[in-house]
Design an enzyme around this catalytic site. Structure first.
Site, short mmCIF file in Angstrom:
data_model
loop_
_atom_site.label_atom_id
_atom_site.label_comp_id
_atom_site.label_asym_id
_atom_site.label_seq_id
_atom_site.Cartn_x
_atom_site.Cartn_y
_atom_site.Cartn_z
N SER A 168 7.84 13.08 8.55
CA SER A 168 8.87 12.24 7.93
C SER A 168 9.63 11.46 8.99
O SER A 168 10.25 12.05 9.88
CB SER A 168 9.86 13.10 7.14
N HIS B 132 5.44 9.85 6.02
CA HIS B 132 6.34 10.01 4.87
C HIS B 132 7.60 9.20 5.16
O HIS B 132 8.26 9.40 6.19
CB HIS B 132 6.66 11.50 4.70
N ASP C 42 11.24 8.05 3.78
CA ASP C 42 12.31 8.40 2.84
C ASP C 42 13.21 7.19 2.59
O ASP C 42 13.73 6.59 3.53
CB ASP C 42 13.15 9.54 3.41
N MET D 180 14.18 7.97 -3.24
CA MET D 180 15.36 8.68 -3.75
C MET D 180 16.36 7.62 -4.19
O MET D 180 17.41 7.43 -3.59
CB MET D 180 15.93 9.60 -2.66
C1 DX5 Z 1 15.17 14.83 2.44
C2 DX5 Z 1 13.90 14.07 2.66
C3 DX5 Z 1 12.94 14.71 3.59
C4 DX5 Z 1 13.43 14.95 4.99
C5 DX5 Z 1 12.89 16.29 5.38
O1 DX5 Z 1 15.83 14.34 1.34
O2 DX5 Z 1 13.23 13.84 1.45
O3 DX5 Z 1 11.70 14.01 3.63
O4 DX5 Z 1 13.02 14.00 5.92
O5 DX5 Z 1 13.46 16.64 6.58
P1 DX5 Z 1 13.27 18.05 7.26
O6 DX5 Z 1 11.80 18.21 7.50
O7 DX5 Z 1 14.09 17.92 8.49
O8 DX5 Z 1 13.81 19.08 6.31
ZN ZN Z 2 11.16 12.99 1.61
#
Ligand code: DX5
Ligand code: ZN
Length: 219
Positions: free
Chosen positions: A13, A38, A40, A72
């Site tokens: 991510s 990924h 976000d 999101m």
């Molecule tokens: C959180 C995001 C994730 C985030 C995960 O709302 O959807 O994709 O980047 O981060 P880690 O791996 O640090 O929990």
């Molecule tokens: Zn995510």
């Protein structure tokens, strides 16, 4: 879905990457073997923070990796699905809680030429997946909005139920708190796609961290 997108697959991510060197950070994990990134997207409404827009997807569309966009955002069917598809997204994931028109939005994703995913937050029952047709089912293993949170252990029981509901052919993705400790647990519970932000880009050597998690899940 092409075979190279079948799990087990670790998707770093970019939320946790150094935003001033995004292309370099992406190239780093792609060189280590990442087939998917990924990305976000946060709108400041569905979740409080703002993060990443279609420009980032456009900037990475020739990176060589499949770009998975995790929206999101509220009411993604209004403009975001079309915007991110045009920017180069390969998979678009929307949230069940973000629109009253989930089926319509999933159809719009496929009509735009992308693979379609649906995400649920920790308080949404996985039974909603009985009612939809998706390429990827994303179970949030933290509350959405921030990287670096602790994995919610109740997710494991939800994951097992989710696998029973969707059957063997749908990719089950976990997102939030996935690291060397939790990756094996979620893999055993039925996950096939593993988003890792902090565990990869927060590590001193992101390539080594990616490879370590990949080895745990069998990617
Ligand atoms: C959180 C995001 C994730 C985030 C995960 O709302 O959807 O994709 O980047 O981060 P880690 O791996 O640090 O929990
Ligand atoms: Zn995510």
């Amino acid at each position: 879905m092409t075979d190279d997108l079948r799990g087990p697959l670790v998707a770093p991510s970019l939320l946790a990457a150094d935003a001033g060197r995004l292309a370099d950070q992406a190239a780093l994990v792609i060189d280590a073997g990442a087939r998917m990134l990924h990305i976000d997207v946060m709108d400041g409404h569905f979740v409080p923070p703002l993060a990443l827009g279609p420009q980032v997807v456009r900037g990475l569309r020739d990176s060589g990796a499949h770009l998975e966009v995790h929206l999101m955002v509220e009411r993604p069917e209004r403009t975001q699905i079309a915007d991110f598809a045009a920017a180069g997204a390969g998979t678009i994931i929307i949230h069940h809680e973000a629109t009253p028109h989930v089926d319509y939005a999933l159809q719009a994703i496929r009509a735009a030429g992308c693979l379609a995913g649906l995400a649920v937050t920790p308080s949404t029952p996985v039974e909603v997946f009985r009612e939809v047709d998706v390429d990827v089912a994303l179970l949030m293993t933290v509350n959405p909005g921030w990287g670096g949170q602790r994995f919610l252990p109740g997710s494991l029981e939800k994951l097992r139920r989710l696998r029973q509901i969707v059957g063997p052919d749908v990719e089950i993705e976990v997102d939030g708190g996935v690291d060397v400790t939790t990756a094996g647990l979620v893999a055993a519970a039925g996950a096939t796609r593993f988003v890792a932000g902090t565990a990869v880009f927060g590590a001193p050597d992101p390539q080594a961290a990616f490879l370590e998690i990949s080895a745990i899940v069998g990617d």
